[in-house]
Design a protein around this motif. Structure first.
Motif, short mmCIF file in Angstrom:
data_model
loop_
_atom_site.label_atom_id
_atom_site.label_comp_id
_atom_site.label_asym_id
_atom_site.label_seq_id
_atom_site.Cartn_x
_atom_site.Cartn_y
_atom_site.Cartn_z
N GLN A 1 14.20 -9.71 3.77
CA GLN A 1 13.46 -10.07 2.57
C GLN A 1 13.29 -11.82 2.32
O GLN A 1 14.58 -12.13 3.06
CB GLN A 1 14.04 -9.43 1.19
N GLY B 1 15.53 -11.63 -3.22
CA GLY B 1 16.01 -10.45 -3.44
C GLY B 1 14.78 -9.86 -4.47
O GLY B 1 13.97 -11.17 -5.02
N GLY B 2 14.56 -8.43 -4.55
CA GLY B 2 13.43 -8.54 -5.49
C GLY B 2 12.58 -8.77 -4.34
O GLY B 2 10.98 -7.88 -5.25
N ILE B 3 12.20 -8.82 -3.99
CA ILE B 3 10.69 -9.54 -2.82
C ILE B 3 9.98 -8.52 -2.87
O ILE B 3 8.41 -7.88 -2.79
CB ILE B 3 11.09 -10.26 -1.78
N GLY B 4 10.57 -6.93 -2.60
CA GLY B 4 9.64 -5.83 -2.31
C GLY B 4 9.95 -4.96 -0.48
O GLY B 4 9.06 -3.96 -0.57
N ALA B 5 10.67 -5.54 -0.29
CA ALA B 5 11.08 -5.82 1.49
C ALA B 5 11.56 -3.68 1.57
O ALA B 5 10.95 -3.26 2.37
CB ALA B 5 12.07 -5.95 1.38
N THR B 6 12.47 -2.92 1.20
CA THR B 6 11.84 -1.79 0.79
C THR B 6 11.24 -1.00 0.64
O THR B 6 10.50 -0.16 1.12
CB THR B 6 14.14 -1.81 -0.09
N THR B 7 10.13 -1.40 -0.21
CA THR B 7 9.10 -0.61 -0.45
C THR B 7 8.07 -0.57 1.08
O THR B 7 7.90 0.21 0.97
CB THR B 7 8.81 -1.13 -1.73
N ASN C 1 3.44 -10.13 0.01
CA ASN C 1 3.81 -8.82 -1.33
C ASN C 1 3.36 -9.66 -2.23
O ASN C 1 3.80 -10.78 -2.98
CB ASN C 1 5.24 -8.36 -0.72
N ARG C 2 3.02 -8.25 -3.21
CA ARG C 2 2.48 -8.85 -4.48
C ARG C 2 1.19 -9.88 -4.19
O ARG C 2 1.14 -10.24 -5.85
CB ARG C 2 3.62 -8.26 -5.55
N PRO D 1 -1.26 -6.55 -1.76
CA PRO D 1 -1.92 -6.37 -3.95
C PRO D 1 -0.66 -5.86 -4.41
O PRO D 1 0.29 -5.37 -4.16
CB PRO D 1 -2.49 -5.44 -3.40
N ASP D 2 -0.57 -6.92 -5.55
CA ASP D 2 0.81 -6.24 -6.50
C ASP D 2 0.21 -4.96 -7.48
O ASP D 2 -1.39 -4.66 -7.09
CB ASP D 2 0.21 -7.64 -7.65
N ASP D 3 0.93 -4.15 -7.82
CA ASP D 3 0.16 -2.47 -7.85
C ASP D 3 1.76 -2.32 -8.76
O ASP D 3 1.91 -1.31 -7.95
CB ASP D 3 -0.43 -2.15 -6.96
N ALA E 1 3.79 1.43 -7.13
CA ALA E 1 5.34 1.02 -7.30
C ALA E 1 6.16 1.75 -7.76
O ALA E 1 6.98 2.44 -7.89
CB ALA E 1 5.51 -0.17 -7.05
N ILE F 1 9.03 4.96 -7.21
CA ILE F 1 10.23 5.15 -7.54
C ILE F 1 10.29 6.47 -8.38
O ILE F 1 11.61 7.22 -8.36
CB ILE F 1 10.52 4.60 -8.20
N LEU G 1 -1.41 -0.43 -3.50
CA LEU G 1 -0.46 0.12 -2.76
C LEU G 1 0.07 0.49 -1.21
O LEU G 1 0.36 0.03 0.07
CB LEU G 1 0.73 -0.09 -3.64
#
Ligand SMILES: Nc1ncnc2c1ncn2[C@@H]1O[C@H](COP(=O)(O)OP(=O)(O)OP(=O)(O)O)[C@@H](O)[C@H]1O
Ligand SMILES: [Mg+2]
Length: 401
Positions: free
Chosen positions: A150, A153-159, A324-325, A352-354, A358, A362, A377
Motif C-alpha cells: 500500500q 494506510g487505508g488505501i484498499g490494499a487488503t481489499t 484504487n477508487r 473503481p470507487d464502489d 466494498a 466486509i 468493484l
C-alpha cells in the motif's frame, strides 16, 4: 519444527489422562481431549475431529452404534486425518478387522506400556508427515508470488489482495465451482493485518509461532497453519496477538515463501507498510509487485519512494501501479499526467470507487465474487486477476482453454 495435533476421545477420563500424558512426550505433539465416545459425540464427531492430524478413540467394536459412528467419521475424513482405535488388549483379531473395515487405520490395544503407545503413534505421525510431503513434492509446482503493497494506510490494499487471490482461483465448470488454480493469501501485515476479517477467518497463531520460535516452516507446518475456504482459497491469516515484527528472521520468511511456491500456483502476499528486515527475501522472490495507490500527493510520493527502495536491489522486478477508487479515465487528465511523470511510470490498473460493494463484502466477511459479483468493484478486480493470469500463466505446460 513440526507440530502434530492429536485428539483423544475416551469416556474413561483416567485412560484419557494417562494416554495424554504418555503422548505429550512426543516432540511437537499437541494433545486435546474429549471425554466422551465417538457415538456420544453423535453428529458433532465429524466437526470435532476435523482439523486434527490424528484422532485416537477408545471404542468397543461389539457396539454397533459405535461402529456406524466410526464409519461416518472415517468416510468424511479430511486432509488425510489418521484414525486410531484404542481397544481392549484382549480383542480377538476378527474384531480388530471389523474396525479396520470401518475405516480405522490402526488398532491399538490398551492397556499397553507407554513406550509402545508412543512408538505406534509416532510411526503414524511420521507416515502422515511423509504423505503430506509427498503430496506436494510430486506436484513440482513453481508458484508465482504476487506481493501487494500500500502507498498509504487505508488505501484498499487488503481489499485488492484478498479479492485478487479469490479471482485467481479461476473458477470453472457449470456452476463455477472448480478452482483451476491453487491459491493462497498470506497476511504478512502481522500486526495490523485484516485479511482474516475480510474472509471471516479466525486469527491464526501460526505466523506468531513462527515469529516467536525460531524454526523453518515446511509443508506440514503450512498445511496445519492455514485455513481453507469452501471456494478452495487457502488463507494464512495474521495472529491475534501483536507479533514482534523484527523477530521474524529473513531466512524463515524466504523458507516460507519457497515452501508456499511448491504448494500453490499463486501466492498472494499482503505486505506490511513497515519496511522490515524480512521484506528483502520476499522481494527477491516476488514475480509481480502491485503498489496500490491513488492520485493524492502523499500516495504518489510514497509510491515513488517505494519504487526507488524496491528497485535499488531488485532492478528487474515487475512493479505495477494499481490506482484504487478511480475508474479508468477515457483520457489521462492533467493531474494524472503529472503524477505519472513524478513516478516515471504508467498506471496499469484502475479499480473503481464502489463503497457499497466494498462495505457489503466486509459485512459478510466474504469475497466480492460471492456477495457482490456484479458490482463495479468486483468487475475491476476480476479484470486485474484476468490480466495477471494472462501475463503470469501458472507454471507447467498446462494449456489454457
Ligand atoms: N475501490 C474501493 N471503493 C470503495 N471502498 C473501498 C475500495 N477499496 C477499498 N475500500 C474500502 O476502504 C477501506 C480500507 O480498505 P483496506 O482495508 O483494503 O485498505 P488497506 O490499504 O489494506 O488498509 P490498512 O492500512 O488498514 O492495511 C475499507 O473500508 C474498504 O472497504
Ligand atoms: Mg491492509
Amino acid at each position: 519444527m513440526n507440530n502434530s495435533s492429536i485428539l483423544l476421545i475416551s469416556s474413561n477420563e483416567t485412560t484419557s489422562i494417562a494416554i495424554g500424558d504418555a503422548l505429550s512426550e512426543i516432540e511437537g505433539a499437541q494433545i486435546s481431549r474429549q471425554d466422551t465416545s465417538v457415538s456420544q459425540l453423535n453428529g458433532a464427531a465429524v466437526e470435532t475431529a476435523s482439523g486434527y492430524d490424528i484422532v485416537i478413540f477408545a471404542t468397543d467394536p461389539d457396539n454397533s452404534v459405535e461402529l456406524s459412528a466410526i464409519e461416518t467419521l472415517t468416510n468424511t475424513r479430511k486432509d488425510g486425518t489418521i484414525y486410531l482405535a484404542l481397544t481392549d488388549a484382549d480383542l480377538p483379531l476378527s474384531k480388530a478387522r471389523t474396525l479396520t473395515r470401518a475405516g480405522v487405520d490402526d488398532v491399538l490395544p490398551y492397556p499397553a506400556p507407554n513406550g509402545e503407545i508412543i512408538e505406534q503413534v509416532s510411526q503414524w505421525i511420521e507416515k502422515r508427515r511423509a504423505e503430506v510431503e509427498e503430496r506436494y513434492s510430486s506436484r513440482d509446482t513453481h508458484g508465482q508470488l504476487i506481493a501487494v503493497q500500500q502507498a498509504r494506510g487505508g488505501i484498499g490494499a487488503t481489499t485488492i489482495a484478498v479479492n485478487l487471490a479469490d479471482q485467481l482461483l479461476d473458477k470453472r465448470g457449470t456452476f463455477k465451482k472448480e478452482a483451476f488454480n491453487r491459491v493462497v493469501i498470506v497476511d504478512l501485515d502481522l500486526q495490523f493485518g485484516t485479511v482474516g476479517d475480510f474472509l471471516d477467518v479466525e486469527e491464526q497463531e501460526g505466523l506468531l509461532q513462527l515469529a516467536v520460535e525460531n524454526f523453518l516452516p515446511d509443508t506440514n507446518w503450512v498445511e496445519q497453519s492455514l485455513v481453507r475456504l469452501p471456494s478452495g482459497l487457502a488463507v494464512l491469516a495474521a495472529p491475534q496477538q501483536f507479533a514482534p515484527l523484527d523477530s521474524l528472521q529473513p531466512e524463515q520468511v524466504s523458507t516460507l515463501i519457497a515452501t508456499l511456491k511448491t504448494m500453490f500456483d499463486y501466492v498472494v502476499v499482503d505486505l506490511p507498510r513497515a519496511l522490515v528486515n524480512w521484506i528483502e527475501p520476499i522481494l527477491t522472490e516476488t514475480d509481480r509487485l502491485y503498489i496500490v495507490m491513488d492520485m493524492t500527493v502523499p500516495a504518489v510520493r510514497a509510491s515513488r519512494r517505494l519504487m526507488d527502495f524496491v528497485l535499488a536491489d531488485n532492478s528487474e522486478l515487475s512493479i505495477e501501479l494499481v490506482v484504487n477508487r478511480e475508474k479508468k479515465p477515457m483520457m489521462l487528465r492533467e493531474h494524472h499526467r503529472e503524477a505519472a511523470k513524478a513516478l516515471d511510470a504508467s498506471f496499469s490498473h484502475w479499480i473503481p470507487d464502489d463503497p457499497k460493494a466494498a462495505r457489503t463484502a466486509i459485512d459478510f466477511g466474504k469475497p466480492l465474487s460471492e456477495v457482490a459479483g456484479r458490482s463495479d468493484l468486483s468487475k475491476g478486480i476480476l479484470q486485474l486477476a484476468r490480466t495477471t493470469l494472462t501475463q503470469m500463466p501458472k507454471d507447467g505446460s498446462v494449456v489454457r482453454v
